[in-house]
Motif scaffolding. Structure first.
Motif, PDB file in Angstrom:
ATOM      1  N   CYS A 270       0.869  -1.191   0.000  1.00  0.00           N
ATOM      2  CA  CYS A 270       0.000   0.000   0.000  1.00  0.00           C
ATOM      3  C   CYS A 270       0.898   1.229   0.000  1.00  0.00           C
ATOM      4  CB  CYS A 270      -0.911  -0.002   1.224  1.00  0.00           C
ATOM      5  SG  CYS A 270      -2.053  -1.379   1.254  1.00  0.00           S
ATOM      6  N   MET A 271       1.093   1.802  -1.150  1.00  0.00           N
ATOM      7  CA  MET A 271       2.059   2.886  -1.328  1.00  0.00           C
ATOM      8  C   MET A 271       1.436   4.231  -0.985  1.00  0.00           C
ATOM      9  SD  MET A 271       4.513   0.965  -2.082  1.00  0.00           S
ATOM     10  CE  MET A 271       5.738   2.226  -2.310  1.00  0.00           C
ATOM     11  N   THR A 272       1.838   4.777   0.150  1.00  0.00           N
ATOM     12  CA  THR A 272       1.330   6.069   0.591  1.00  0.00           C
ATOM     13  C   THR A 272       1.603   7.146  -0.452  1.00  0.00           C
ATOM     14  OG1 THR A 272       1.851   5.370   2.845  1.00  0.00           O
ATOM     15  CG2 THR A 272       1.318   7.687   2.519  1.00  0.00           C
ATOM     16  N   ALA A 273       2.777   7.098  -1.070  1.00  0.00           N
ATOM     17  CA  ALA A 273       3.132   8.106  -2.070  1.00  0.00           C
ATOM     18  C   ALA A 273       2.180   8.080  -3.253  1.00  0.00           C
ATOM     19  CB  ALA A 273       4.573   7.904  -2.544  1.00  0.00           C
ATOM     20  N   ALA A 274       1.723   6.897  -3.634  1.00  0.00           N
ATOM     21  CA  ALA A 274       0.764   6.806  -4.743  1.00  0.00           C
ATOM     22  C   ALA A 274      -0.549   7.479  -4.357  1.00  0.00           C
ATOM     23  CB  ALA A 274       0.538   5.353  -5.132  1.00  0.00           C
ATOM     24  N   LEU A 275      -0.987   7.273  -3.133  1.00  0.00           N
ATOM     25  CA  LEU A 275      -2.216   7.894  -2.646  1.00  0.00           C
ATOM     26  C   LEU A 275      -2.055   9.412  -2.548  1.00  0.00           C
ATOM     27  CD1 LEU A 275      -5.083   7.627  -1.485  1.00  0.00           C
ATOM     28  CD2 LEU A 275      -4.032   7.284   0.751  1.00  0.00           C
ATOM     29  N   VAL A 276      -0.961   9.860  -1.967  1.00  0.00           N
ATOM     30  CA  VAL A 276      -0.704  11.301  -1.841  1.00  0.00           C
ATOM     31  C   VAL A 276      -0.614  11.930  -3.232  1.00  0.00           C
ATOM     32  CG1 VAL A 276       1.008  13.024  -1.096  1.00  0.00           C
ATOM     33  CG2 VAL A 276       0.348  11.153   0.444  1.00  0.00           C
ATOM     34  N   GLY A 277       0.076  11.274  -4.144  1.00  0.00           N
ATOM     35  CA  GLY A 277       0.173  11.783  -5.513  1.00  0.00           C
ATOM     36  C   GLY A 277      -1.196  11.890  -6.163  1.00  0.00           C
ATOM     37  N   LYS A 278      -2.035  10.898  -5.906  1.00  0.00           N
ATOM     38  CA  LYS A 278      -3.395  10.913  -6.481  1.00  0.00           C
ATOM     39  C   LYS A 278      -4.185  12.110  -5.949  1.00  0.00           C
ATOM     40  CE  LYS A 278      -5.119   7.067  -7.670  1.00  0.00           C
ATOM     41  NZ  LYS A 278      -5.783   6.342  -8.691  1.00  0.00           N
ATOM     42  N   VAL A 279      -4.040  12.396  -4.649  1.00  0.00           N
ATOM     43  CA  VAL A 279      -4.723  13.549  -4.053  1.00  0.00           C
ATOM     44  C   VAL A 279      -4.281  14.840  -4.748  1.00  0.00           C
ATOM     45  CG1 VAL A 279      -4.888  14.947  -1.945  1.00  0.00           C
ATOM     46  CG2 VAL A 279      -5.144  12.459  -1.818  1.00  0.00           C
ATOM     47  N   TYR A 280      -2.990  14.927  -5.072  1.00  0.00           N
ATOM     48  CA  TYR A 280      -2.447  16.116  -5.733  1.00  0.00           C
ATOM     49  C   TYR A 280      -2.635  16.075  -7.253  1.00  0.00           C
ATOM     50  CZ  TYR A 280      -0.017  17.839  -1.555  1.00  0.00           C
ATOM     51  OH  TYR A 280       0.292  18.358  -0.332  1.00  0.00           O
TER      52      TYR A 280
ATOM     53  N   GLY B 280       8.107  14.765  -1.497  1.00  0.00           N
ATOM     54  CA  GLY B 280       8.476  16.099  -1.032  1.00  0.00           C
ATOM     55  C   GLY B 280       9.127  16.932  -2.115  1.00  0.00           C
ATOM     56  N   ARG B 281      10.021  16.323  -2.871  1.00  0.00           N
ATOM     57  CA  ARG B 281      10.709  17.036  -3.947  1.00  0.00           C
ATOM     58  C   ARG B 281       9.711  17.498  -5.009  1.00  0.00           C
ATOM     59  NH1 ARG B 281      14.261  13.197  -6.325  1.00  0.00           N
ATOM     60  NH2 ARG B 281      15.600  13.523  -4.546  1.00  0.00           N
ATOM     61  N   THR B 282       8.732  16.661  -5.283  1.00  0.00           N
ATOM     62  CA  THR B 282       7.779  16.945  -6.351  1.00  0.00           C
ATOM     63  C   THR B 282       6.625  17.828  -5.884  1.00  0.00           C
ATOM     64  OG1 THR B 282       8.295  14.799  -7.350  1.00  0.00           O
ATOM     65  CG2 THR B 282       6.290  15.878  -8.086  1.00  0.00           C
ATOM     66  N   LEU B 283       6.091  17.538  -4.685  1.00  0.00           N
ATOM     67  CA  LEU B 283       4.838  18.169  -4.264  1.00  0.00           C
ATOM     68  C   LEU B 283       4.958  19.080  -3.049  1.00  0.00           C
ATOM     69  CD1 LEU B 283       2.662  14.958  -4.695  1.00  0.00           C
ATOM     70  CD2 LEU B 283       2.845  16.893  -6.285  1.00  0.00           C
ATOM     71  N   GLY B 284       6.098  19.099  -2.399  1.00  0.00           N
ATOM     72  CA  GLY B 284       6.284  19.995  -1.257  1.00  0.00           C
ATOM     73  C   GLY B 284       6.339  19.277   0.083  1.00  0.00           C
ATOM     74  N   LYS B 285       6.564  20.092   1.122  1.00  0.00           N
ATOM     75  CA  LYS B 285       6.794  19.562   2.470  1.00  0.00           C
ATOM     76  C   LYS B 285       5.631  18.754   3.018  1.00  0.00           C
ATOM     77  CE  LYS B 285      10.024  23.146   3.830  1.00  0.00           C
ATOM     78  NZ  LYS B 285      10.254  24.312   4.669  1.00  0.00           N
ATOM     79  N   MET B 286       4.410  19.225   2.807  1.00  0.00           N
ATOM     80  CA  MET B 286       3.263  18.483   3.356  1.00  0.00           C
ATOM     81  C   MET B 286       3.126  17.110   2.707  1.00  0.00           C
ATOM     82  SD  MET B 286       2.170  19.935   5.936  1.00  0.00           S
ATOM     83  CE  MET B 286       0.892  18.748   6.249  1.00  0.00           C
ATOM     84  N   ALA B 287       3.413  17.019   1.425  1.00  0.00           N
ATOM     85  CA  ALA B 287       3.368  15.709   0.758  1.00  0.00           C
ATOM     86  C   ALA B 287       4.438  14.793   1.348  1.00  0.00           C
ATOM     87  CB  ALA B 287       3.568  15.869  -0.748  1.00  0.00           C
ATOM     88  N   PHE B 288       5.613  15.352   1.647  1.00  0.00           N
ATOM     89  CA  PHE B 288       6.666  14.581   2.300  1.00  0.00           C
ATOM     90  C   PHE B 288       6.171  14.059   3.649  1.00  0.00           C
ATOM     91  CE2 PHE B 288       9.988  14.301   5.476  1.00  0.00           C
ATOM     92  CZ  PHE B 288      10.913  13.469   4.861  1.00  0.00           C
ATOM     93  N   VAL B 289       5.588  14.957   4.449  1.00  0.00           N
ATOM     94  CA  VAL B 289       5.131  14.594   5.792  1.00  0.00           C
ATOM     95  C   VAL B 289       4.056  13.504   5.730  1.00  0.00           C
ATOM     96  CG1 VAL B 289       3.887  15.445   7.831  1.00  0.00           C
ATOM     97  CG2 VAL B 289       5.754  16.789   6.848  1.00  0.00           C
ATOM     98  N   TRP B 290       3.049  13.671   4.873  1.00  0.00           N
ATOM     99  CA  TRP B 290       1.977  12.683   4.762  1.00  0.00           C
ATOM    100  C   TRP B 290       2.504  11.338   4.282  1.00  0.00           C
ATOM    101  CZ3 TRP B 290      -2.147  13.052   7.397  1.00  0.00           C
ATOM    102  CH2 TRP B 290      -2.720  14.293   7.671  1.00  0.00           C
ATOM    103  N   THR B 291       3.399  11.373   3.307  1.00  0.00           N
ATOM    104  CA  THR B 291       3.940  10.117   2.778  1.00  0.00           C
ATOM    105  C   THR B 291       4.795   9.417   3.829  1.00  0.00           C
ATOM    106  OG1 THR B 291       3.916  11.033   0.544  1.00  0.00           O
ATOM    107  CG2 THR B 291       5.284   9.090   0.908  1.00  0.00           C
ATOM    108  N   ALA B 292       5.678  10.162   4.484  1.00  0.00           N
ATOM    109  CA  ALA B 292       6.528   9.573   5.522  1.00  0.00           C
ATOM    110  C   ALA B 292       5.671   9.003   6.656  1.00  0.00           C
ATOM    111  CB  ALA B 292       7.518  10.599   6.055  1.00  0.00           C
ATOM    112  N   ALA B 293       4.659   9.758   7.078  1.00  0.00           N
ATOM    113  CA  ALA B 293       3.800   9.298   8.176  1.00  0.00           C
ATOM    114  C   ALA B 293       3.067   8.007   7.796  1.00  0.00           C
ATOM    115  CB  ALA B 293       2.796  10.385   8.550  1.00  0.00           C
TER     116      ALA B 293
END
Length: 179
Positions: free
Chosen positions: A13-23, A41-54
């Motif tokens: 379950c890839m969090t980054a795929a979900l976060v990317g989909k939201v964006y 984070g590099r692509t979408l910013g700090k909040m995307a980094f935080v959500w994906t890491a979490a």
């Protein structure tokens, strides 16, 4: 066996795929193409980094906590963490191209053995101060973690397989930093 399979599936379950989909962005097609927090984070910013890491940390936490709730011994929890990491690194539904596993590993260590996690974080900090590179700081911390497991926690020696897989996924970053 069922616990291991479920751990692998949770790892996929890839969090980054979900976060990317939201964006509205496919992170698999951006920058490194990696489905991890750093690329988010590099692509979408700090909040995307935080959500994906979490989200990736949470996968490791859930896997190890599930083993404890089910009454499994720690070495089974460590095996589950390996399966979850392999799912994160090599998700079958993305043609085995996933993230690099650091956040999931750290999440699992939070529950499995917090002292190992503290050691990893301290060594990442020391490595960063010495090299000015988080990648090389992480490599130093993994080497220290290997020593710590072998010396103080031999029951977790199965985690050495997971560490090898995470280092293997970081090989291009490591090669770039050595130059």
């Amino acid at each position: 066996m069922i616990y291991s399979m479920c751990s692998y599936l949770l790892g996929t379950c890839m969090t980054a795929a979900l976060v990317g989909k939201v964006y509205g962005v496919s992170l698999a097609n951006e920058h490194s193409g990696n489905l991890g927090a750093r690329n988010a984070g590099r692509t979408l910013g700090k909040m995307a980094f935080v959500w994906t890491a979490a989200g990736d940390v949470l996968k490791g936490v859930i896997i190890v906590m599930a083993a404890h709730v089910l009454g499994f011994p720690d070495y089974i929890a460590a095996l589950g963490l390996i399966c979850g990491l392999l799912g994160h690194l090599y998700p079958f539904w993305l043609r085995f191209h996933g993230g690099k596993g650091v956040a999931t590993l750290l999440g699992g260590l939070v529950v499995l053995e917090p002292l190992l996690l503290i050691g990893v974080l301290v060594m990442i900090g020391i490595g960063y101060l010495l090299t000015r590179s988080l990648t090389l700081g992480f490599v130093i911390s993994v080497l220290a973690l290997i020593a710590g497991i072998l010396i103080f926690y031999p029951a977790y020696s199965v985690l050495l397989l997971a560490l090898a897989a995470v280092l293997l996924k970081h090989r291009t970053n490591i090669q770039e930093r050595w130059r």
